[in-house]
Design a protein around this motif. Structure first.
Motif, short mmCIF file in Angstrom:
data_model
loop_
_atom_site.label_atom_id
_atom_site.label_comp_id
_atom_site.label_asym_id
_atom_site.label_seq_id
_atom_site.Cartn_x
_atom_site.Cartn_y
_atom_site.Cartn_z
N ARG B 61 -7.35 -2.53 2.83
CA ARG B 61 -6.45 -1.45 3.97
C ARG B 61 -6.21 -0.15 3.84
N THR B 62 -5.55 0.24 4.71
CA THR B 62 -5.74 2.05 4.69
C THR B 62 -3.98 2.19 4.38
N THR B 64 -3.01 2.91 7.35
CA THR B 64 -2.99 4.19 8.17
C THR B 64 -3.07 2.92 9.67
N GLU B 85 6.07 8.05 13.95
CA GLU B 85 5.99 8.59 12.66
C GLU B 85 7.25 8.20 11.82
N GLU B 86 7.71 8.21 11.78
CA GLU B 86 9.74 8.00 11.14
C GLU B 86 9.52 7.19 10.41
N TYR B 89 5.95 5.96 8.54
CA TYR B 89 6.67 6.92 7.17
C TYR B 89 7.89 6.14 6.37
N SER B 94 0.58 5.69 6.93
CA SER B 94 0.06 6.90 7.56
C SER B 94 -0.76 6.75 8.69
N VAL B 95 0.01 7.73 9.80
CA VAL B 95 -0.72 7.51 11.20
C VAL B 95 -1.88 9.41 11.23
N MET B 96 -2.67 7.82 12.23
CA MET B 96 -3.87 8.98 12.78
C MET B 96 -3.58 9.14 13.98
N VAL B 97 -3.46 10.56 14.69
CA VAL B 97 -3.45 10.73 15.89
C VAL B 97 -4.47 11.33 16.93
#
Lengths: 335, 335
Positions: B61-62, B64, B85-86, B89, B94-97
């Motif tokens: 898993r990442t 992300t 994000e809220e 988080y 983590s979020v990759m946009v």
DNA sequence: ACGGCCCATCTAACCGGTTACCGAAATTTA
DNA sequence: TAAATTTCGGTAACCGGTTAGATGGGCCGT
């Protein structure tokens, strides 16, 4: 969830070792054409995709850069981000974007995240409320290259790419003076931001070069739409009200303009306004706002290019650089 | 670059095995208090940080999630992003946009990136130019949970969280009718987007419920500021010009307003306007724009919550859900 | 005094790749 | 024809953790 196809699967089905598969896939000369073709064919049939995580672990790189930005909602930052993505993308890097929302606490957590996620480099524009920089020092202690953009901090071992705030402010104020303005207010960012200082210097220099004495009374700490609406009400009612306002960003200028119009002042006849950003908003308001273009997209590209070159250096022993991006005044209806 | 501290370093210095260190750090009961304390102390002295990459490899898993968005520059999408994000988080994700910039090609590459980077889940709002969905199918074939937001695509095994376009449009048009408007133009998004269809239906329904016959001549394909400026010039010059325009987003409405004012029409007396978004721009323009709030922040939170619940399910065998977010008309100066 | 048991820790396999090094068969050379 | 050299592919260590199972010393009861 479904298990992904691995080289092990390919090796088993083909009756060869995993190292053979690995080599075949990357065209290693040790592998015969026949074997190589067979491996590649089966790989594409099975839909094999190399597991980046395993590669990252092996190489201890992630091919990812972390970006810390106050708020993507601001036009300037979103345009910087476009530049960042453009360059990162061309170099096969991924981008992780985090917003501090101008909160110091959040910023600290984000930098910790950069560390645990092992990003290869960091692009950062710190929040207005950041006075303690130990979280950035930790990144630097880990020898992760970092480039500050827009907002810089000299004492750290990190490059910076910033807007030429001094000359931008100088251009803006000179322009106002050329239009006959004598009492030019400056709505400024907090002083501790270098950009605030530099714009103030540019403002001062432009005044003094044109024989106008600088007065601290004309400088207000105000850098949001709401603040501008609030403080402009009293400022513009005074009998000795300014005949021009130079604001630290477009929305602040627009907030001031809104109040001015409500008070019956004509723009640009009674009061002239200049913003800083060249955002979408600057041509939505009426009259359209004269503003200083910060070239966010170019800044993003520049900062990312610099960061990637640092990452590729593969050593942390380099001279820190400071690059300045030119600005350009865009004259519109408010002057 | 500097090598990070590993459990191996701690193990060596303490003369214990790496498994002991690993267990000590996670309070495993097998390890004596004395050893545990010693390990923890040394770990904090050396500044040990677990290597996420190794953990990711182990757990496949990442933590992300990948987000595909047309353009962050749009207020709606940046507010969605804030919601994403809220929630991400709070759940240690983590979020990759990635931005498609409304380019299909770019979008395909981004989805490939999601696959190679092994994101745990995908939030996607596809581009206006996407008609082929095989790139999304590939994500689904790999059993990576996906949630479409704002723009949906029914036939895929993916949840969607969308704006209630029908009722938003219905509210907006009903409001215009209540102000006495009879000839209401609709500046619409491309038809193939579901949101385009639904808003059109809402528009039609509101007209018909109020005894106004729907005419296709009043519907224009136009969803940007520039297009609005272009087509409004001719539309508003006609002798039978509309007495109101309902636009698919705020900037389009503002573009139309700008032209209207240039042609000497008074807003809202001669022409009323309603946008869709409740963006910053809607209160910058003058008069301030009546618009339909899409609650992007809430939508982002909702979509992310749904996605995370799918990820935690740990199976791809679930019933696809479709959630609709309420809208709210915000009445301002243009009506 | 010896088998049994518990405690604290270690060994080794695993996640999915890469790659230095080794070895057997095939081919060339003397 | 034996020795030298390629050619081709396998073995195993490694990246940094996790974890099931093995190990070994001390203490217990009989």
């Amino acid at each position: 969830m479904k298990r992904q196809v691995t080289i092990k699967d390919i090796a088993r089905k083909l009756g060869v070792s995993i190292s053979t598969v690995s080599r075949a896939l990357k065209d290693h000369p040790d592998i015969s054409v026949k074997t190589r073709e067979a491996v590649k064919e089966l790989a594409s049939i099975l839909g094999y995709k190399p597991n980046m995580i395993a590669l990252n672990l092996k190489h201890s790189r992630t091919n990812t850069i972390g970006v810390l930005v106050p708020e993507v909602e601001h036009y300037f930052f979103s345009s910087v981000l476009n530049g960042v993505e453009e360059v990162a993308y061309k170099n096969d890097f991924s981008v992780m974007v985090f917003q501090s929302n101008e909160s110091y606490m959040r910023e600290v957590l984000i930098t910790q995240n950069f560390l645990t996620n092992r990003v290869d480099g960091v692009l950062a524009s710190f929040s207005k409320n950041t006075h303690d920089f130990t979280h950035f020092k930790k990144i630097i202690e880990n020898e992760i290259p970092m480039v500050f953009f827009d907002r810089e901090r000299g004492e750290l071992h990190a490059d910076s790419v910033i807007v030429d705030d001094y000359s931008g402010a100088y251009q803006a104020v000179s322009h106002l003076i050329s239009k006959g303005c004598k009492r030019i207010a400056f709505y400024s960012a907090p002083r501790h931001l270098v950009l605030g200082k530099n714009r103030l210097e540019g403002y001062k220099a432009a005044l003094e070069d044109n024989g106008i004495t600088y007065s601290p009374d004309m400088v207000y700490s105000c850098d949001t739409f709401d603040e501008a609406e609030k403080i402009s009400r009293s400022i513009l009612k005074k009998h000795d009200r300014p005949d021009a306002i130079f604001a630290v960003n477009d929305l602040t200028a627009i907030g001031a303009m809104k109040v001015a119009k409500k008070l019956g002042l004509r723009v640009p006849d009674d009061i002239r306004l200049v913003g800083f950003e060249n955002s979408r908003s600057s041509w939505i308001c009426e009259p359209e706002l004269t503003t200083v273009d910060q070239f966010g997209f170019e800044l993003g590209k520049e900062a990312t290019g610099l960061l990637l070159s640092r990452i590729k250096l593969n050593t942390f022993d380099y001279e820190v650089e400071r690059r300045m991006m030119k600005t350009q005044i865009v004259v519109r209806g408010t002057t």
